[in-house]
Write a protein that holds these residues in place. Structure first.
Motif, short mmCIF file in Angstrom:
data_model
loop_
_atom_site.label_atom_id
_atom_site.label_comp_id
_atom_site.label_asym_id
_atom_site.label_seq_id
_atom_site.Cartn_x
_atom_site.Cartn_y
_atom_site.Cartn_z
N SER A 321 35.08 41.11 32.42
CA SER A 321 35.05 42.16 31.33
C SER A 321 35.09 43.63 31.66
O SER A 321 34.89 44.54 30.94
CB SER A 321 33.66 41.92 30.51
N GLU A 322 35.62 43.65 33.05
CA GLU A 322 35.68 45.12 33.62
C GLU A 322 36.89 45.70 33.30
O GLU A 322 37.87 44.79 33.02
CB GLU A 322 35.24 45.01 35.22
N PRO A 323 37.09 46.97 33.53
CA PRO A 323 38.44 47.68 33.11
C PRO A 323 39.43 47.03 34.30
O PRO A 323 39.02 46.73 35.38
CB PRO A 323 38.45 48.92 33.39
N GLY A 324 40.87 46.77 33.79
CA GLY A 324 41.80 46.67 34.91
C GLY A 324 42.23 44.98 34.63
O GLY A 324 41.69 44.35 33.56
N ILE A 325 42.86 44.75 35.33
CA ILE A 325 43.56 42.98 35.16
C ILE A 325 42.90 42.17 36.34
O ILE A 325 43.08 42.53 37.63
CB ILE A 325 44.94 43.07 35.37
N LYS A 326 42.62 41.00 35.83
CA LYS A 326 42.04 39.93 36.93
C LYS A 326 42.58 38.44 36.29
O LYS A 326 41.98 38.24 35.20
CB LYS A 326 40.48 40.07 37.01
N THR A 327 43.19 37.98 36.95
CA THR A 327 43.89 36.80 36.48
C THR A 327 43.20 35.48 37.01
O THR A 327 43.57 34.50 37.61
CB THR A 327 45.20 36.60 36.71
N VAL A 328 41.71 35.31 36.66
CA VAL A 328 41.13 34.25 37.04
C VAL A 328 40.67 33.48 35.91
O VAL A 328 40.46 33.88 34.83
CB VAL A 328 39.84 35.21 37.70
N ILE A 329 40.24 32.23 36.43
CA ILE A 329 39.85 31.25 35.48
C ILE A 329 38.25 31.07 35.64
O ILE A 329 37.99 30.52 36.81
CB ILE A 329 40.53 29.59 35.62
N PRO A 330 37.46 31.70 34.91
CA PRO A 330 36.03 31.62 35.27
C PRO A 330 35.61 29.98 35.21
O PRO A 330 35.90 29.20 34.58
CB PRO A 330 35.12 32.23 34.24
N ARG A 331 34.76 29.76 36.44
CA ARG A 331 33.87 28.39 36.55
C ARG A 331 33.03 28.07 35.69
O ARG A 331 32.97 26.76 35.13
CB ARG A 331 33.79 27.92 38.04
N ARG A 332 32.44 29.11 35.14
CA ARG A 332 31.19 28.85 33.96
C ARG A 332 30.97 30.07 33.22
O ARG A 332 31.18 31.11 33.55
CB ARG A 332 29.76 28.62 34.97
N VAL A 333 31.04 29.78 31.91
CA VAL A 333 30.79 30.89 30.98
C VAL A 333 29.80 30.24 29.77
O VAL A 333 29.67 29.36 29.56
CB VAL A 333 32.13 31.19 30.06
N THR A 334 28.98 31.19 29.34
CA THR A 334 28.15 31.15 28.36
C THR A 334 28.31 32.04 27.24
O THR A 334 28.27 33.18 27.36
CB THR A 334 26.65 31.48 29.30
N GLY A 335 28.35 31.44 26.01
CA GLY A 335 28.41 32.30 24.95
C GLY A 335 27.07 32.45 24.12
O GLY A 335 26.20 31.68 24.40
N LYS A 336 26.95 33.74 23.58
CA LYS A 336 25.38 33.95 22.92
C LYS A 336 25.80 34.21 21.49
O LYS A 336 26.36 35.01 21.14
CB LYS A 336 25.12 35.08 23.73
N PHE A 337 24.98 33.75 20.56
CA PHE A 337 25.10 33.93 19.09
C PHE A 337 23.60 33.53 18.52
O PHE A 337 22.93 32.87 19.08
CB PHE A 337 25.93 33.07 18.39
N SER A 338 23.41 34.07 17.44
CA SER A 338 22.41 33.77 16.78
C SER A 338 22.33 33.55 15.31
O SER A 338 23.51 33.91 14.70
CB SER A 338 21.41 35.02 16.74
N ILE A 339 21.38 32.72 14.62
CA ILE A 339 21.57 32.76 13.12
C ILE A 339 20.26 33.41 12.49
O ILE A 339 19.15 33.15 12.91
CB ILE A 339 21.64 31.07 12.85
N ARG A 340 20.52 34.24 11.52
CA ARG A 340 19.27 34.62 10.67
C ARG A 340 18.97 33.71 9.69
O ARG A 340 19.96 33.63 8.85
CB ARG A 340 19.50 36.04 10.28
#
Length: 474
Positions: A321-340
């Motif tokens: 998520s930093e400025p610039g270009i990085k052509t990486v495939i992340p090994r682990r990602v976590t999405g965050k969401f909520s329900i009211r």
């Protein structure tokens, strides 16, 4: 009866503002355990002020808390206070908190967030409206009765904590423990930890609940080069985007099967309440910086914010998520969401259905990656009975001070303590805000206007008076 009380408040308003400045200067950020000593300091100041007014105070121990590092540290105590009890009077319990959200000048503040600064009648500083200003206004209301030699017409108890912004650690357990003692003679509980919806004073009779979710997709053992491995593996980010995209559509409709089935139907009595609220869609658009909403009318927008559930996606951890270009495939990602969620939704049922839905979507992708769904928070929604005598007293008090009929509103955010108090104690609970709709609680340049702070103190004085007329109606 009220005129000399109001005169005292007007004559001492500069002193009341100065005291707010003293409180704002204490950086009681509960999100940083290193600052919990400042919370202790402010709680002790609060206790001393109550004692000076003739109240008794217990600094209730609520145990310890384990930090992410594994270290166990003592929690700040909770102030339990009471004034001399008259069995012929109704008993009011006032709840408030003195901890605040983090704030730094470089975050976009125009002034030092921990130095009270008055500009054009507004008092800027972290905690001015959430919740140091309202807590002080309650203390000043009690002081006003005593300083003018008028008997406080109700019994008063106070619960003041320092961990509200991070989940009120220990308060629910303390409430259960004190149900047969501290709460036994309480008739009414009032909370002033929210703001008006417009420029018109309001009474709040409901809040939404909340469940927060973490959706983790774990793939290869390390980040990979997209030029080398792209197109040949199941990428965790692709799985996660598909999962998040299955939760909600472009109209705001929640797509998780069955999750909204329990929403209480809209009755005509409630529908009419929205028609009388002084609320400008154009002003809200300007405040939010958007061109249009998902709904078309004032009533529809308010109901979408207050009485219907919503799902919001908050972020993705592990992605570049930093400025610039990085052509990486992340090994682990976590999405965050909520329900009211809203009445009559049940957090545990919501969480079960969300997990089942995400597992089904993930299975359909036939991905070899590993899915984990974690639900946190699980705070219930709260709704009160507008026919409750406490709301009658609140409406009368607003007419006494502001000369207008209050708006009866709900709150889109989650304030778990309201439901916890109502459910655990069985007592009448009401939210009586004094902050304005543009106060910016939790945001940069948080403020409370001098008008709202001082007139809010008068409102609390009038509310105590009006409440005293309701003995036997709780």
């Amino acid at each position: 009866m009220l005129k000399p009380l109001f005169q005292y408040i007007d004559q001492n308003q500069n002193h009341f503002v100065q005291r707010l400045g003293d409180w704002v200067a204490i950086q009681s950020d509960s999100g940083d355990p290193a600052m919990w000593g400042q919370i202790d300091r402010l709680l002790n100041m609060t206790a001393e002020r109550i004692r000076e007014m003739g109240g008794s105070v217990e600094m209730a121990d609520v145990g310890t808390h384990q930090l992410p590092s594994g270290q166990t540290v003592p929690l700040p105590p909770i102030v339990l206070a009471a004034f001399v009890r008259d069995p012929e009077k109704a008993t009011l319990c006032i709840y408030g908190h003195v901890d605040v959200q983090p704030a730094r000048r470089e975050d976009g503040w125009n002034t030092d967030p921990f130095t009270l600064t008055e500009i054009s009648g507004n008092l800027y500083g972290r905690g001015t409206t959430d919740n140091k200003g309202p807590v002080l206004a309650w203390l000043h209301a009690i002081e006003t009765y005593k300083a003018t030699k008028q008997e406080v017409p109700v019994n008063v108890k106070l619960i003041i904590e320092g961990m509200e912004e991070v989940g009120s650690h220990g308060l629910l357990e303390l409430t259960r423990r004190m149900n047969d003692s501290f709460f036994s003679d309480v008739d009414f509980i009032v909370i002033s930890d929210n703001v008006w919806t417009s420029n018109t004073p309001a009474l709040t009779y409901g809040t939404r609940g909340s469940s927060y979710f973490l959706v983790e997709v774990d793939g290869p053992k390390q980040d990979l080069h997209s030029g080398v491995f792209g197109g040949s593996i199941h990428e965790p980010m692709s799985d996660l985007i598909s999962l998040l995209g299955s939760l909600i559509d472009h109209t705001g409709k929640i797509l998780v099967p069955g999750v909204t089935d329990a929403v209480a139907p809209l009755m005509d009595v409630e529908r009419k309440l929205y028609e009388n609220i002084n609320f400008s869609l154009e002003e809200l658009k300007n405040t939010a910086g958007v061109q249009h909403f998902l709904q078309n009318t004032k009533e529809e927008v308010l109901m979408a914010r207050w009485r219907y559930p919503s799902l919001s996606i908050h972020g993705i951890q592990g992605a570049f998520s930093e400025p610039g270009i990085k052509t990486v495939i992340p090994r682990r990602v976590t999405g965050k969401f909520s329900i009211r969620h809203v009445p009559d939704m049940v957090p545990s049922d919501v969480e079960r259905k969300v997990k089942e839905h995400l597992e089904q979507v993930f299975a359909s992708r036939k991905s070899p990656n590993i899915l984990r769904v974690i639900a946190t928070v699980g705070a219930k929604p709260w709704v009160a009975d507008l026919k409750d005598p406490q709301y009658v007293a609140g409406q009368k008090a607003i007419r006494d001070v502001f000369g207008v009929e209050p708006e009866l509103v709900r709150e889109g955010s989650t304030i778990p303590i309201a439901q916890n108090f109502q459910e655990e104690t069985g007592k009448s609970v009401m939210m009586l805000p004094i902050g304005a709709h543009d106060d910016g609680e939790h945001s940069q340049n948080e403020k409370i206007s001098r008008f709202n702070y001082i007139e809010g103190t008068k409102l609390f004085v009038a509310y105590i008076h009006e409440l005293s007329q309701l003995k036997g109606q709780s």
